[in-house]
Design an enzyme around this catalytic site. Structure first.
Site, PDB file in Angstrom:
ATOM      1  N   GLU A  12      49.774  39.449  45.997  1.00  0.00           N
ATOM      2  CA  GLU A  12      50.295  38.154  45.536  1.00  0.00           C
ATOM      3  C   GLU A  12      51.664  37.826  46.128  1.00  0.00           C
ATOM      4  OE1 GLU A  12      47.851  37.832  41.304  1.00  0.00           O
ATOM      5  OE2 GLU A  12      49.721  38.974  41.313  1.00  0.00           O
ATOM      6  N   GLY A  78      41.293  34.396  36.546  1.00  0.00           N
ATOM      7  CA  GLY A  78      39.880  34.178  36.259  1.00  0.00           C
ATOM      8  C   GLY A  78      39.711  32.791  35.663  1.00  0.00           C
ATOM      9  N   ILE A 152      39.126  40.481  32.219  1.00  0.00           N
ATOM     10  CA  ILE A 152      37.962  39.931  31.511  1.00  0.00           C
ATOM     11  C   ILE A 152      36.787  39.761  32.483  1.00  0.00           C
ATOM     12  CG2 ILE A 152      37.077  38.023  30.090  1.00  0.00           C
ATOM     13  CD1 ILE A 152      39.313  39.595  28.657  1.00  0.00           C
ATOM     14  N   MET A 172      46.804  38.259  33.346  1.00  0.00           N
ATOM     15  CA  MET A 172      47.348  39.394  32.613  1.00  0.00           C
ATOM     16  C   MET A 172      48.878  39.453  32.580  1.00  0.00           C
ATOM     17  SD  MET A 172      44.548  42.260  33.918  1.00  0.00           S
ATOM     18  CE  MET A 172      45.125  43.545  32.822  1.00  0.00           C
ATOM     19  N   GLU A 173      49.553  38.386  33.025  1.00  0.00           N
ATOM     20  CA  GLU A 173      51.032  38.444  33.099  1.00  0.00           C
ATOM     21  C   GLU A 173      51.760  37.175  32.667  1.00  0.00           C
ATOM     22  OE1 GLU A 173      49.151  39.002  35.992  1.00  0.00           O
ATOM     23  OE2 GLU A 173      49.065  41.196  35.904  1.00  0.00           O
ATOM     24  N   ASP A 196      37.913  34.551  40.465  1.00  0.00           N
ATOM     25  CA  ASP A 196      36.638  34.938  39.827  1.00  0.00           C
ATOM     26  C   ASP A 196      36.452  34.077  38.582  1.00  0.00           C
ATOM     27  OD1 ASP A 196      38.887  37.147  38.998  1.00  0.00           O
ATOM     28  OD2 ASP A 196      37.664  36.570  37.275  1.00  0.00           O
TER      29      ASP A 196
HETATM   30  O1  OS5 Z   1      47.156  41.323  37.759  1.00  0.00           O
HETATM   31  C1  OS5 Z   1      45.864  41.391  37.206  1.00  0.00           C
HETATM   32  C2  OS5 Z   1      45.537  40.076  36.555  1.00  0.00           C
HETATM   33  N1  OS5 Z   1      45.193  39.252  37.693  1.00  0.00           N
HETATM   34  C3  OS5 Z   1      44.607  37.929  37.356  1.00  0.00           C
HETATM   35  C4  OS5 Z   1      43.129  37.917  37.102  1.00  0.00           C
HETATM   36  C5  OS5 Z   1      42.502  38.254  35.907  1.00  0.00           C
HETATM   37  N2  OS5 Z   1      42.979  38.717  34.733  1.00  0.00           N
HETATM   38  C6  OS5 Z   1      42.099  38.940  33.722  1.00  0.00           C
HETATM   39  N3  OS5 Z   1      40.749  38.748  33.854  1.00  0.00           N
HETATM   40  C7  OS5 Z   1      40.254  38.260  35.016  1.00  0.00           C
HETATM   41  N4  OS5 Z   1      38.916  38.063  35.123  1.00  0.00           N
HETATM   42  C8  OS5 Z   1      41.140  38.000  36.088  1.00  0.00           C
HETATM   43  N5  OS5 Z   1      40.953  37.548  37.352  1.00  0.00           N
HETATM   44  C9  OS5 Z   1      42.158  37.497  37.972  1.00  0.00           C
HETATM   45  C10 OS5 Z   1      44.519  40.078  38.635  1.00  0.00           C
HETATM   46  C11 OS5 Z   1      44.807  41.506  38.283  1.00  0.00           C
HETATM   47  C12 OS5 Z   1      43.557  42.155  37.789  1.00  0.00           C
HETATM   48  S1  OS5 Z   1      43.602  43.905  37.639  1.00  0.00           S
HETATM   49  C13 OS5 Z   1      43.040  44.350  39.221  1.00  0.00           C
HETATM   50  C14 OS5 Z   1      43.266  45.813  39.563  1.00  0.00           C
HETATM   51  C15 OS5 Z   1      42.686  46.104  40.888  1.00  0.00           C
HETATM   52  C16 OS5 Z   1      43.190  47.368  41.514  1.00  0.00           C
HETATM   53  N6  OS5 Z   1      43.112  48.560  40.991  1.00  0.00           N
HETATM   54  N7  OS5 Z   1      43.598  49.445  41.836  1.00  0.00           N
HETATM   55  N8  OS5 Z   1      43.996  48.794  42.898  1.00  0.00           N
HETATM   56  C17 OS5 Z   1      43.762  47.504  42.757  1.00  0.00           C
HETATM   57  C18 OS5 Z   1      44.564  49.472  44.085  1.00  0.00           C
HETATM   58  C19 OS5 Z   1      45.980  49.900  43.873  1.00  0.00           C
HETATM   59  C20 OS5 Z   1      46.305  51.219  43.855  1.00  0.00           C
HETATM   60  C21 OS5 Z   1      47.620  51.626  43.676  1.00  0.00           C
HETATM   61  C22 OS5 Z   1      48.631  50.675  43.517  1.00  0.00           C
HETATM   62  C23 OS5 Z   1      48.306  49.342  43.523  1.00  0.00           C
HETATM   63  C24 OS5 Z   1      46.976  48.951  43.730  1.00  0.00           C
END
Ligand code: OS5
Length: 233
Positions: A12, A78, A152, A172-173, A196
């Protein structure tokens, strides 16, 4: 005027860092902060890490430690509102914490005593986003964003959040950043591009579109900073 520009994930803020003339990296409170200039404006860029606690910490640090007087958030979300498709932009008019629940004591969802269900974003910055959208010829939805410490990917949870908070998008923020900025009297703006639809395909879609949608949001946000730079604040 020093402007904070934040996201939650590296994806981002990377498109924003690429646009800075130069920047200096500082470590503080287990995070990295990028202090630089963009078209003559002092900016501090950071990604908080995911969720309400990390984003509240980063917003507080940007304001209290780095002296930022305005906070702009760019990222992905989302979709709940069916008008929103992947890559579309949503500007938060107000934000709420969908996972805050002391309803057993007779309070509404998203409410704690001495708080409020919604926190409103800065109206001047929302107006500025309308001007930028018009100039660029892009459509931007204004709506309610619900925030919680959950990704979600479930129709039932999505329905609950839609019905309870009249939310148009989920992330989520945003609401935690909003609470911090409101308390510290710093004007803030939360922009998200859809990655999404918070449904059973959300995990796959998020992975496929996080980068492209994050860039759409970042590019629009920096057009707003162009406008702010022109105002010589
Ligand atoms: O920041 C989180 C919220 N964002 C918006 C979002 C969202 N929130 C809730 N529900 C939905 N359906 C949503 N769609 C978009 C996006 C983000 C979601 S959590 C994603 C985690 C993905 C991830 N996990 N590991 N990595 C990426 C790799 C990594 C490894 C180490 C350090 C950093 C990244």
């Amino acid at each position: 005027m020093k402007i904070a520009i934040m996201g939650a994930m590296p994806e981002e803020v990377e498109p924003i860092l690429k646009k800075l003339d130069s920047y200096k990296t500082t470590e503080f409170a287990k995070n990295r902060y990028y202090e630089g200039k963009y078209k003559g404006v002092d900016v501090v860029v950071a990604y908080s890490k995911i969720g309400k606690v990390f984003s509240a910490l980063t917003a507080t640090t940007l304001i209290e430690h780095f002296g930022c007087e305005m906070l702009l958030f760019s990222g992905v979300a989302g979709a709940i509102n069916e008008k929103l498709s992947i890559g579309d932009l949503i500007v938060a008019t107000k934000l709420s914490q969908h996972d805050l629940d002391i309803t057993i004591f007779g309070h509404p969802y998203g409410f704690v005593p001495e708080g409020s269900v919604y926190v409103e974003a800065d109206k001047n910055l929302i107006e500025l986003s309308k001007k930028v959208a018009k100039d660029l010829g892009v459509e931007v939805l204004e709506g309610i964003i619900a925030t919680g410490d959950q990704f979600i990917a479930d129709e039932e949870k999505k329905e609950f959040i839609k019905n309870t908070f009249k939310a148009d998008a989920i992330e989520m923020e945003g609401a935690s950043v909003a609470v911090v900025c409101d308390a510290l009297k710093v004007p803030f703006f939360i922009l998200r591009s859809i990655s999404d639809a918070a449904d059973m395909d959300a995990g796959f879609n998020f992975e496929e579109f996080v980068e492209s949608s994050a860039k759409i949001s970042a590019d629009f946000l920096m057009k707003m900073v162009d406008e702010l730079a022109g105002k010589n604040l």
